[in-house]
Design a protein around this motif. Structure first.
Motif, mmCIF file in Angstrom:
data_model
loop_
_atom_site.group_PDB
_atom_site.id
_atom_site.type_symbol
_atom_site.label_atom_id
_atom_site.label_comp_id
_atom_site.label_asym_id
_atom_site.label_seq_id
_atom_site.Cartn_x
_atom_site.Cartn_y
_atom_site.Cartn_z
ATOM 1 N N ALA A 64 0.850 -1.195 0.000
ATOM 2 C CA ALA A 64 0.000 0.000 0.000
ATOM 3 C C ALA A 64 0.884 1.242 0.000
ATOM 4 N N GLN A 74 -4.305 0.831 6.151
ATOM 5 C CA GLN A 74 -5.090 0.415 4.984
ATOM 6 C C GLN A 74 -4.806 -1.043 4.625
ATOM 7 N N ASP A 96 -6.076 -3.622 7.251
ATOM 8 C CA ASP A 96 -7.534 -3.763 7.106
ATOM 9 C C ASP A 96 -7.888 -4.579 5.865
ATOM 10 N N GLU A 97 -7.228 -4.283 4.749
ATOM 11 C CA GLU A 97 -7.519 -4.973 3.491
ATOM 12 C C GLU A 97 -7.201 -6.465 3.576
ATOM 13 N N VAL A 155 -1.642 -8.626 -2.891
ATOM 14 C CA VAL A 155 -2.661 -7.575 -2.897
ATOM 15 C C VAL A 155 -1.966 -6.230 -3.050
ATOM 16 N N MET A 180 -2.688 -2.212 -3.474
ATOM 17 C CA MET A 180 -3.765 -1.246 -3.255
ATOM 18 C C MET A 180 -3.544 0.030 -4.058
#
Length: 329
Positions: free
Chosen positions: A14, A67, A70-71, A322, A324
Motif C-alpha cells: 500500500a 489500509q 484492514d484490506e 494484494v 492497493m
C-alpha cells in the motif's frame, strides 16, 4: 552480495502521498517558463507531493499500513516485526519504528528498528524482512518505507526542488511459498554525489550531482538485474514487469534501452509524484495496480539505486500479492 530465500511471500503493498501538490507549471514566474519546460521534459515530472509542515514520513507509512492491515484482515498482534526505512525519521531519537509499533498496536514482543537508507531502501527493507523470516524468528514482518525529503530542499535550487516528492508505503512480508532473489551492492567512494550534510542549526539541504548518479546507475544497474534473473534461473523474456527506482524519466529511458526491455514492461509513475526515494518502487506498483494482470506479475524485478552509493535488485513473484490504490492524505 547475492542470496536467494525460499518460503518468502510479499502478501500486500500500500502507498500514500500528500494531498498537497507542487505543480511545476505554477513556478513559471519564479524560475522562468523555459527552465520549467526544460526540467519537465528531462525529468518527466509535472507535479510532486509536498508534505505539510506537521506531516512526517511516519504519517504516510502509518496510513498505508492501516489500509493494508484492514484490506488483508490481519490482526496487528500477528505482526512479529516492523522495519522503518527512511532518511527523514521523526526524531534523532527514538527510532521511528518504535512510534509506529505503538500507534499500529503491534505487540510488545515485536522487533522494531530503523534503517537509514534512501533510493535502495525498499530493497534493504525486504532483505531484512526475508532474513528475519528465514531465521524462523518471525513469521510476518511489516516493512514501512518513506521520506519527507521536501523539508531538506533549498527553495531556490530548481535541480532538486522540482524533482523530489514525499510519500510513504507499507509492505507485508511473511512466511509463504514464494522465492526471492537479492543482489545488493555498495560503493561508498561516491557518497558525496547525493548528500545532506550535517549542520549545527539543522538547516541542512540536499546536494546532488545528477550526472555522476546517472553514470553510476547506467553502469551498475544492468548487472544487478541480470544477477537476480540468473539466480532464479529465468530468461529475460520470462520477466513480465520491471519496477525501477523512479529517479527521472531520462535515466529510466536509458536504463530501459540498456536492459533491452519493452516500454509496457516497465511502469513509470514519476510524472505524478517525482522522485520519492525509497518509496518509489512500491508507489509505482500501487499507481499502476489496475494495469497489471496475473501473468505480468508472475515474474517481477525490482531495482533501487542512488544515495550511498548503494544499489540492489530483487526477483520474485507478485502473482498473489494484494496491491492497493495510492491514497492521498
Amino acid at each position: 552480495m547475492n542470496i536467494k530465500f525460499n518460503n518468502i511471500s510479499i502478501s500486500g503493498i500500500a502507498a500514500s502521498v500528500p494531498k498537497n501538490k507542487l505543480i511545476l507549471e505554477n513556478l513559471d514566474s519564479e524560475f522562468g517558463c523555459n527552465e520549467i519546460k526544460r526540467i519537465a521534459m528531462s525529468t518527466g515530472i509535472y507535479s510532486v507531493g509536498i508534505a505539510l509542515a506537521d506531516q512526517k514520513a511516519s504519517d504516510f507509512c502509518f496510513y498505508s499500513a492501516m489500509q493494508l492491515i484492514d484490506e488483508l484482515c490481519i490482526d496487528p498482534v500477528s505482526i512479529d516485526a516492523i522495519i522503518f526505512v527512511s532518511q527523514t525519521p521523526n526524531y534523532q531519537m527514538p527510532a521511528t519504528s518504535c512510534i509506529l509499533q505503538h500507534y499500529l498496536k503491534l505487540p510488545k514482543s515485536a522487533i522494531a528498528f530503523d534503517i537509514n537508507y534512501g533510493c535502495s531502501g525498499y530493497i534493504y527493507g525486504l532483505y531484512q524482512a526475508s532474513l528475519l523470516i528465514s531465521s524462523e524468528s518471525c513469521k510476518r514482518v511489516l516493512v514501512c518505507v518513506g521520506d519527507t525529503i521536501s523539508k531538506h530542499l533549498r527553495p531556490n535550487d530548481q535541480k532538486v526542488r522540482l524533482v523530489f516528492g514525499d510519500g510513504g508505503t507499507a509492505t507485508i512480508v511473511e512466511n509463504g511459498a514464494g522465492e526471492v532473489a537479492f543482489n545488493i551492492m555498495t560503493d561508498g567512494s561516491g557518497f558525496q554525489n547525493l548528500i545532506i550534510e550535517k549542520t549545527q542549526d539543522n538547516n541542512a539541504y540536499l546536494h546532488m550531482d545528477g550526472s555522476k548518479i546517472m553514470e553510476f546507475a547506467l553502469r551498475e544497474v544492468p548487472f544487478s538485474v541480470d544477477s537476480v534473473i540468473s539466480q532464479m534461473k529465468w530468461g529475460k523474456e520470462d520477466v513480465g514487469t520491471y519496477v525501477l527506482h523512479q529517479a527521472n524519466q531520462f535515466m529510466l529511458d536509458y536504463l530501459r534501452k540498456k536492459l533491452n526491455i519493452k516500454k509496457q514492461q516497465m511502469p513509470i509513475a514519476i510524472k505524478h509524484y517525482g522522485n520519492t526515494g525509497s518509496a518509489s518502487i512500491p508507489l509505482t506498483l500501487c499507481h499502476h495496480r489496475d494495469n497489471f494482470n496475473k501473468d505480468s506479475l508472475n515474474k517481477v524485478i525490482f531495482s533501487g539505486f542512488g544515495v550511498g552509493l548503494s544499489w540492489g535488485s530483487i526477483a520474485t513473484s507478485l502473482r498473489d500479492t494484494v496491491i492497493m490504490n495510492v491514497s492521498e492524505i
